[in-house]
Write a protein that holds these residues in place. Sequence first.
Motif, PDB file in Angstrom:
ATOM      1  N   TYR A 154       0.837  -1.203   0.000  1.00 22.37           N
ATOM      2  CA  TYR A 154       0.000   0.000   0.000  1.00 22.37           C
ATOM      3  C   TYR A 154       0.870   1.251   0.000  1.00 22.37           C
ATOM      4  O   TYR A 154       0.577   2.224  -0.720  1.00 22.37           O
ATOM      5  CB  TYR A 154      -0.974  -0.006   1.179  1.00 22.37           C
ATOM      6  CG  TYR A 154      -2.045   1.043   0.978  1.00 22.37           C
ATOM      7  CD1 TYR A 154      -3.129   0.797   0.148  1.00 22.37           C
ATOM      8  CD2 TYR A 154      -1.929   2.301   1.541  1.00 22.37           C
ATOM      9  CE1 TYR A 154      -4.079   1.773  -0.109  1.00 22.37           C
ATOM     10  CE2 TYR A 154      -2.876   3.277   1.298  1.00 22.37           C
ATOM     11  CZ  TYR A 154      -3.946   3.000   0.483  1.00 22.37           C
ATOM     12  OH  TYR A 154      -4.884   3.973   0.229  1.00 22.37           O
ATOM     13  N   ARG A 167       2.063   1.669  -3.503  1.00 19.69           N
ATOM     14  CA  ARG A 167       0.979   2.091  -4.412  1.00 19.69           C
ATOM     15  C   ARG A 167       0.657   3.573  -4.232  1.00 19.69           C
ATOM     16  O   ARG A 167       0.366   4.287  -5.189  1.00 19.69           O
ATOM     17  CB  ARG A 167      -0.275   1.245  -4.152  1.00 19.69           C
ATOM     18  CG  ARG A 167      -0.117  -0.188  -4.636  1.00 19.69           C
ATOM     19  CD  ARG A 167      -1.245  -1.067  -4.114  1.00 19.69           C
ATOM     20  NE  ARG A 167      -2.539  -0.558  -4.481  1.00 19.69           N
ATOM     21  CZ  ARG A 167      -3.645  -0.698  -3.743  1.00 19.69           C
ATOM     22  NH1 ARG A 167      -3.611  -1.351  -2.580  1.00 19.69           N
ATOM     23  NH2 ARG A 167      -4.782  -0.200  -4.146  1.00 19.69           N
ATOM     24  N   SER A 214      -6.223  -5.697  -0.975  1.00 16.95           N
ATOM     25  CA  SER A 214      -5.685  -4.948   0.157  1.00 16.95           C
ATOM     26  C   SER A 214      -6.690  -4.952   1.320  1.00 16.95           C
ATOM     27  O   SER A 214      -6.352  -5.273   2.464  1.00 16.95           O
ATOM     28  CB  SER A 214      -5.382  -3.516  -0.313  1.00 16.95           C
ATOM     29  OG  SER A 214      -5.170  -2.656   0.761  1.00 16.95           O
ATOM     30  N   LYS A 252      -6.642  -7.859   4.977  1.00 13.27           N
ATOM     31  CA  LYS A 252      -6.637  -7.425   6.380  1.00 13.27           C
ATOM     32  C   LYS A 252      -7.887  -7.933   7.107  1.00 13.27           C
ATOM     33  O   LYS A 252      -7.814  -8.371   8.252  1.00 13.27           O
ATOM     34  CB  LYS A 252      -6.576  -5.890   6.442  1.00 13.27           C
ATOM     35  CG  LYS A 252      -5.215  -5.354   6.048  1.00 13.27           C
ATOM     36  CD  LYS A 252      -5.194  -3.837   5.940  1.00 13.27           C
ATOM     37  CE  LYS A 252      -5.921  -3.335   4.726  1.00 13.27           C
ATOM     38  NZ  LYS A 252      -5.602  -2.004   4.261  1.00 13.27           N
TER      39      LYS A 252
HETATM   40  N1  URA Z   1      -8.136   0.904   1.541  1.00 12.11           N
HETATM   41  C1  URA Z   1      -7.250  -0.116   1.667  1.00 12.11           C
HETATM   42  O1  URA Z   1      -7.086  -0.667   2.745  1.00 12.11           O
HETATM   43  N2  URA Z   1      -6.599  -0.502   0.584  1.00 12.11           N
HETATM   44  C2  URA Z   1      -6.744   0.062  -0.634  1.00 12.11           C
HETATM   45  O2  URA Z   1      -6.112  -0.356  -1.568  1.00 12.11           O
HETATM   46  C3  URA Z   1      -7.656   1.125  -0.745  1.00 12.11           C
HETATM   47  C4  URA Z   1      -8.341   1.523   0.354  1.00 12.11           C
END
Ligand code: URA
Length: 435
Positions: free
Chosen positions: A169, A172, A187, A191
């Motif tokens: 992240y 990115r 992503s 989690k």
């Molecule tokens: N929230 C996230 O946790 N990941 C993303 O890629 C975009 C928003």
Amino acid sequence: MSEAFDVVDLIRAKRDGRPVSADAVDWLIDAYTHGRIADEQMSAYLMAVVWRGMAPDELHRWTTAMIDSGERLDLAGIGRPTVDKHSTGGVGDKVSLVLVPLVAACGVAVPQLSGRGLGHTGGTLDKMESIAGWQAELPPGRMRRQLADIGAVICAAGGGLAPADRRLYALRDVTGTVESIPLIASSIMSKKIAEGTSALVLDVKVGAGAFLPAIADARLLARTMVDLGTAAGVRTEALLTAMDVPLGRTAGNALEVAEAVETLRGGGPADLIEITVTLARMMIELADSSGNQVDRVDPAQVLASGAAYPVWQAMVAAQGGDPAAVLPHASTVAVLPAPVSGYLTRLDARAVGIAAWRLGAGRARKEDPVSPVAGVRWHAGLGDPVVAGEPLLELHTDDPAALGRARAALADAITIAPEVPPVTVPPLILERVRA
Ligand code: URA
């Protein structure tokens, strides 16, 4: 050490739209997490994903590898079903603050691992941190105990959960590769699956103030995430909800906590109540359909009765916060009056979010501090009458120098229809995406 794959070959394969094998995906995630692939190589790979996408099997493997990069919490044995909710982020979106204690008050435990805000949408942890003493960090053992005792936790995701996502992240964010449905879905879901919840409801925002404004993109993101969750054994559903207008009457950390508390005590704005109750019903249904014994109570009645408020107080106190403490106030409040009389027909969510951010409520970089007191309050919702010269917007800040830029963000944010309108307030709840 000799490697199983050549990263440049994999970048070329993804660039040219050729398949990437399951083993290669596992290797990419593992090698990047452990620093064996350079940032510039992973950046190139991610940009190729932005253009080429991922096949469903490939995305499933990519997400599983991200989960396997770290620990997976085990929430079995806490004595209650667990259901979490994730929002893709909206302006004035304080739903979690009300929803977590509400669902707990209905007998279902909510393990909400949240993040901080970035850009024009706020983060749940930033909001909670405006409560004196409240601590976001909670070791897994204490989190489990709080879940068992109170049924409600809002805390920071620990570093051990999906560490691959943390690295990806961050990369990115600085390489223009956030806007990719498979990358966003993997992503978020890595989690949420790693946190150990048995069911999950996703609030996918659509419209001007949302991360993905177009409904077709939001629908595809919702479907992709629901499929990933279901494949991982987590009962997952999504709700598409409108984010053209900010939610409730406030955007900003302490302002939103105050509004959430008002709602938990049986008051609060109708739009916040509608969305919270709809999500709560879905969460309770999912917990129920997991074979758990859940008392069928109506969350609307529980919320209106104020019965979720003691759960909020217990949840805040368990993490060091003082639920009775007075929330901080801004030293400067600038009032913007309605320029004409009529009916409010537009309040642009993105503009309000940017104004709150410029007043100090949000951060531009992850390490920036946020102001607990900064934000915007609006005195009318869509379709409400407004009177020329009466207060319409309030700008709250400790930094008066920020007022000019916040006003500029709001310059074209409002439409007031001069006559009695056929103001049809557009629906808030758009679609439900089932497994
Ligand atoms: N929230 C996230 O946790 N990941 C993303 O890629 C975009 C928003």
